[in-house]
Each structure stands twice: as C-alpha cells, then as structure tokens.
Scaffold this motif. Structure first.
Motif, PDB file in Angstrom:
ATOM      1  N   THR A  32      24.295  72.328  69.190  1.00 22.05           N
ATOM      2  CA  THR A  32      24.140  73.882  69.333  1.00 22.05           C
ATOM      3  C   THR A  32      22.764  74.542  70.109  1.00 22.05           C
ATOM      4  O   THR A  32      22.943  75.465  70.948  1.00 22.05           O
ATOM      5  CB  THR A  32      23.619  74.457  67.980  1.00 22.05           C
ATOM      6  OG1 THR A  32      24.640  74.011  67.145  1.00 22.05           O
ATOM      7  CG2 THR A  32      23.430  75.926  67.660  1.00 22.05           C
ATOM      8  N   VAL A  33      21.534  73.666  70.237  1.00 23.34           N
ATOM      9  CA  VAL A  33      20.373  73.927  71.200  1.00 23.34           C
ATOM     10  C   VAL A  33      21.097  73.688  72.423  1.00 23.34           C
ATOM     11  O   VAL A  33      20.805  74.593  73.264  1.00 23.34           O
ATOM     12  CB  VAL A  33      19.427  73.069  70.742  1.00 23.34           C
ATOM     13  CG1 VAL A  33      18.101  73.244  71.707  1.00 23.34           C
ATOM     14  CG2 VAL A  33      18.827  73.384  69.139  1.00 23.34           C
ATOM     15  N   LEU A  34      21.645  72.954  72.731  1.00 23.04           N
ATOM     16  CA  LEU A  34      22.092  72.554  74.464  1.00 23.04           C
ATOM     17  C   LEU A  34      23.089  73.721  74.713  1.00 23.04           C
ATOM     18  O   LEU A  34      23.045  74.272  75.701  1.00 23.04           O
ATOM     19  CB  LEU A  34      22.721  71.396  74.453  1.00 23.04           C
ATOM     20  CG  LEU A  34      23.546  70.908  75.728  1.00 23.04           C
ATOM     21  CD1 LEU A  34      22.244  70.947  76.679  1.00 23.04           C
ATOM     22  CD2 LEU A  34      23.934  69.637  75.660  1.00 23.04           C
ATOM     23  N   LYS A  35      24.145  74.249  73.794  1.00 22.21           N
ATOM     24  CA  LYS A  35      25.028  75.358  74.064  1.00 22.21           C
ATOM     25  C   LYS A  35      24.330  76.536  74.626  1.00 22.21           C
ATOM     26  O   LYS A  35      24.316  77.318  75.379  1.00 22.21           O
ATOM     27  CB  LYS A  35      25.810  75.527  72.904  1.00 22.21           C
ATOM     28  CG  LYS A  35      26.614  76.517  72.922  1.00 22.21           C
ATOM     29  CD  LYS A  35      27.673  76.527  71.492  1.00 22.21           C
ATOM     30  CE  LYS A  35      28.258  77.909  71.444  1.00 22.21           C
ATOM     31  NZ  LYS A  35      29.070  78.004  70.113  1.00 22.21           N
ATOM     32  N   TYR A  36      23.133  76.740  73.515  1.00 22.22           N
ATOM     33  CA  TYR A  36      22.580  77.912  73.721  1.00 22.22           C
ATOM     34  C   TYR A  36      21.683  78.125  75.108  1.00 22.22           C
ATOM     35  O   TYR A  36      21.475  78.873  75.633  1.00 22.22           O
ATOM     36  CB  TYR A  36      21.622  78.215  72.590  1.00 22.22           C
ATOM     37  CG  TYR A  36      22.324  78.667  71.389  1.00 22.22           C
ATOM     38  CD1 TYR A  36      23.418  78.906  71.366  1.00 22.22           C
ATOM     39  CD2 TYR A  36      21.647  78.276  70.151  1.00 22.22           C
ATOM     40  CE1 TYR A  36      24.254  79.530  70.221  1.00 22.22           C
ATOM     41  CE2 TYR A  36      22.346  78.804  68.887  1.00 22.22           C
ATOM     42  CZ  TYR A  36      23.634  79.293  68.916  1.00 22.22           C
ATOM     43  OH  TYR A  36      24.278  79.732  67.795  1.00 22.22           O
ATOM     44  N   ASN A  37      21.341  76.990  75.322  1.00 20.12           N
ATOM     45  CA  ASN A  37      20.407  76.594  76.778  1.00 20.12           C
ATOM     46  C   ASN A  37      21.173  76.802  77.779  1.00 20.12           C
ATOM     47  O   ASN A  37      20.914  77.522  78.643  1.00 20.12           O
ATOM     48  CB  ASN A  37      19.992  75.500  76.811  1.00 20.12           C
ATOM     49  CG  ASN A  37      18.420  75.436  76.116  1.00 20.12           C
ATOM     50  OD1 ASN A  37      17.503  75.839  76.685  1.00 20.12           O
ATOM     51  ND2 ASN A  37      18.412  74.844  75.020  1.00 20.12           N
ATOM     52  N   VAL A  38      22.463  76.520  77.507  1.00 21.59           N
ATOM     53  CA  VAL A  38      23.530  76.470  78.981  1.00 21.59           C
ATOM     54  C   VAL A  38      23.848  78.066  79.063  1.00 21.59           C
ATOM     55  O   VAL A  38      23.838  78.301  80.061  1.00 21.59           O
ATOM     56  CB  VAL A  38      25.043  75.503  78.454  1.00 21.59           C
ATOM     57  CG1 VAL A  38      25.904  75.836  79.469  1.00 21.59           C
ATOM     58  CG2 VAL A  38      24.299  74.175  78.493  1.00 21.59           C
ATOM     59  N   LEU A  39      24.303  78.525  77.719  1.00 26.91           N
ATOM     60  CA  LEU A  39      24.481  80.102  77.687  1.00 26.91           C
ATOM     61  C   LEU A  39      23.200  80.834  78.539  1.00 26.91           C
ATOM     62  O   LEU A  39      23.501  81.707  79.238  1.00 26.91           O
ATOM     63  CB  LEU A  39      24.893  80.654  76.383  1.00 26.91           C
ATOM     64  CG  LEU A  39      26.173  79.712  75.953  1.00 26.91           C
ATOM     65  CD1 LEU A  39      26.288  80.376  74.420  1.00 26.91           C
ATOM     66  CD2 LEU A  39      27.295  80.289  76.585  1.00 26.91           C
ATOM     67  N   CYS A  40      21.963  80.407  78.190  1.00 25.34           N
ATOM     68  CA  CYS A  40      21.079  81.109  78.708  1.00 25.34           C
ATOM     69  C   CYS A  40      20.840  80.994  80.289  1.00 25.34           C
ATOM     70  O   CYS A  40      20.733  81.990  81.080  1.00 25.34           O
ATOM     71  CB  CYS A  40      19.609  80.783  78.010  1.00 25.34           C
ATOM     72  SG  CYS A  40      19.537  81.244  76.468  1.00 25.34           S
ATOM     73  N   ASN A  41      21.052  79.829  80.712  1.00 22.85           N
ATOM     74  CA  ASN A  41      21.140  79.559  82.121  1.00 22.85           C
ATOM     75  C   ASN A  41      22.274  80.132  82.715  1.00 22.85           C
ATOM     76  O   ASN A  41      22.163  80.788  83.997  1.00 22.85           O
ATOM     77  CB  ASN A  41      21.213  78.090  82.290  1.00 22.85           C
ATOM     78  CG  ASN A  41      20.025  77.110  82.162  1.00 22.85           C
ATOM     79  OD1 ASN A  41      18.785  77.922  82.167  1.00 22.85           O
ATOM     80  ND2 ASN A  41      20.132  76.136  81.766  1.00 22.85           N
ATOM     81  N   MET A  42      23.286  80.317  82.140  1.00 17.40           N
ATOM     82  CA  MET A  42      24.557  81.163  82.870  1.00 17.40           C
ATOM     83  C   MET A  42      24.242  82.454  82.895  1.00 17.40           C
ATOM     84  O   MET A  42      24.748  83.061  83.878  1.00 17.40           O
ATOM     85  CB  MET A  42      25.768  80.919  81.885  1.00 17.40           C
ATOM     86  CG  MET A  42      26.619  79.786  82.010  1.00 17.40           C
ATOM     87  SD  MET A  42      28.003  79.303  81.114  1.00 17.40           S
ATOM     88  CE  MET A  42      28.907  81.179  80.848  1.00 17.40           C
ATOM     89  N   SER A  43      23.576  83.108  81.959  1.00 15.86           N
ATOM     90  CA  SER A  43      23.212  84.505  81.900  1.00 15.86           C
ATOM     91  C   SER A  43      22.260  84.811  82.998  1.00 15.86           C
ATOM     92  O   SER A  43      22.445  86.042  83.761  1.00 15.86           O
ATOM     93  CB  SER A  43      22.098  84.860  80.670  1.00 15.86           C
ATOM     94  OG  SER A  43      23.010  84.389  79.513  1.00 15.86           O
ATOM     95  N   LEU A  44      21.643  83.916  83.954  1.00 14.89           N
ATOM     96  CA  LEU A  44      20.693  84.408  84.948  1.00 14.89           C
ATOM     97  C   LEU A  44      21.509  84.642  86.084  1.00 14.89           C
ATOM     98  O   LEU A  44      21.413  85.461  86.877  1.00 14.89           O
ATOM     99  CB  LEU A  44      20.175  83.189  85.146  1.00 14.89           C
ATOM    100  CG  LEU A  44      18.790  82.852  84.243  1.00 14.89           C
ATOM    101  CD1 LEU A  44      17.965  81.553  84.542  1.00 14.89           C
ATOM    102  CD2 LEU A  44      17.855  84.050  84.041  1.00 14.89           C
ATOM    103  N   ASP A  45      22.936  83.967  86.062  1.00 14.74           N
ATOM    104  CA  ASP A  45      23.755  84.313  87.329  1.00 14.74           C
ATOM    105  C   ASP A  45      24.253  85.870  86.909  1.00 14.74           C
ATOM    106  O   ASP A  45      24.506  86.402  88.070  1.00 14.74           O
ATOM    107  CB  ASP A  45      25.036  83.367  87.316  1.00 14.74           C
ATOM    108  CG  ASP A  45      24.724  82.005  87.501  1.00 14.74           C
ATOM    109  OD1 ASP A  45      23.583  81.810  88.320  1.00 14.74           O
ATOM    110  OD2 ASP A  45      25.429  81.104  87.172  1.00 14.74           O
TER     111      ASP A  45
END
Length: 147
Positions: A32-45
């Motif tokens: 879950t933590v990894l999923k949220y980190n990936v989604l946050c990184n995607m958000s930067l785009d």
C-alpha cells in the motif's frame, strides 16, 4: 461532513517529496505504501501537463482533479508562492455525496494550515525538511484520525 484521504503528499518546488503521509494503520503494509508513493510520483507528471490547467473542480479552480486509478481518486494543488505541490488521494469507494467540492476543499485547507503551522513555527530554529516531515506526520495524524 469530513472525509479522510488515503494519503497526503507534499512535494517541494524542485519536485523532491517532503512527505508521503499514509495513515499509521497502513504504514506496515509495504504494498500500500509503495502504491501511494508511485501514485504520488505519477502525479508530478500531471502538474507539468498543459491539461492540468483545465481540470479544476467547478467551485475551486486551484484544486485539480488528477486521475482515478487503482481505486484512488487523486487531486492536486500548487501553492504558487512557494512552489509546493499538494497531492491528496481518496478512495474511489467514498460515497459521491461525501466526495464533494466543498469536502475536498476542506481537506486541502486543513493540509495547508498544518503545513504553515509546522513550517512557520517561530520557536523552531531548524528549518530542515527532515524535521519538517516528522512534524507534519505528527500533525497529520492529529488532524486526520483514520479509523
């Protein structure tokens, strides 16, 4: 009515994450933590995309809808004065009458207040982002008590 986000992410002006806050109940779940980190990184785009300017909430033009992916509806906000990017994810299982523009705006307002109180504390002489992240995590735990 107050809604609770699944995660809160703060990213500085150079796109360096200050904090990806996940409720303490989920901190132990690495996936879950990894999923949220990936989604946050995607958000930067999304912040760099020209469509970002057109995807705002009807009543709050500064808050932008980013995406609905992997069971998460993400919204973002850029505080232009300091370049801070705020990303908030909500469960897409949240009832439509709860995930309103007003409730989303309320969450962002509370996040901004927590950030300003932690960042602008005149009694703290250390302005490092590491200590800021610790303070923010503590204050977010108080402000958004997940059940």
């Amino acid at each position: 009515m107050t809604i609770s986000p699944c995660f809160i992410s703060l990213v500085d002006e150079s796109d360096k994450p200050l904090l990806v806050y996940v409720p303490s109940a989920l901190e132990k779940d690495v996936n879950t933590v990894l999923k949220y980190n990936v989604l946050c990184n995607m958000s930067l785009d999304y912040f760099e995309n020209q469509l970002f300017k057109w995807s705002s909430l009807d009543t709050k033009p500064d808050i932008k809808f980013l995406f609905d992916l992997e069971g998460i509806v993400a919204y973002g906000l850029v505080i232009q004065q300091v370049g801070l990017k705020v990303i908030v994810g909500f469960s897409n299982e949240t009832k439509p009458d709860e995930l309103t523009d007003e409730n989303i705006d309320d969450v962002f307002t509370r996040i901004k207040k927590v950030y300003l109180k932690a960042k602008m504390n005149p009694f703290v002489t250390d302005s490092g982002n590491e200590n800021l992240a610790v303070k923010l995590k503590e204050k977010f735990s108080e402000e958004f008590p997940w059940t």
